[in-house]
Motif scaffolding. Sequence first.
Motif: not given
Length: 191
Positions: A122-129
Amino acid sequence: MKRICVFAGSNRGVNPQFEQMAKALGIELAARGLELVYGGSNAGLMGCIANTVLERGGKAIGVMPTGLFRGEMVHTGLTELYEVKDMHERKAKMGELADAFVALPGGYGTFEEVFEVVSWGQLGIHSKPVGLLNTAGYYTPLMEMVKTAVEAGFIPATHTELLICENEPAKLLERLHHYQPPAKTNKWSTP
């Protein structure tokens, strides 16, 4: 997608479906050539999925804090085992190694791990599912809680897409494979 981090109970639970679906997920991972990353234990659903992946010729990578070796039985037959100093380092290493996350049924530790990786997404620290294997409806109440939080204004509606919930391992892995992060939304509402 090469490696899936699986969060799971260090107990097997009382419903035999929990173990059956852990094995089914392990079979799917091995059949697709996906490597398992997990907490490194030989106990509970954690050990069940690792053993299934290994029996099917797949790779299982464990990450275990040295201090837990007495409480959790470390799996001695893994493809790789990383010894780390504490739980924070364990989660960081599992996140670093993984391309996606899946939660099997589990307790407080599993819940905490799921919510941490969802929060980071949610914070954009990662974009993994991040996926939930909803065995016997185990995660239905959690998804209802998320829906309630959306309705109450604490989670943007588009952020419900950060959690993928499916009843079958094959369908869950397909959705993880085709995952596209939701459009960036300001999570902070203004008065």
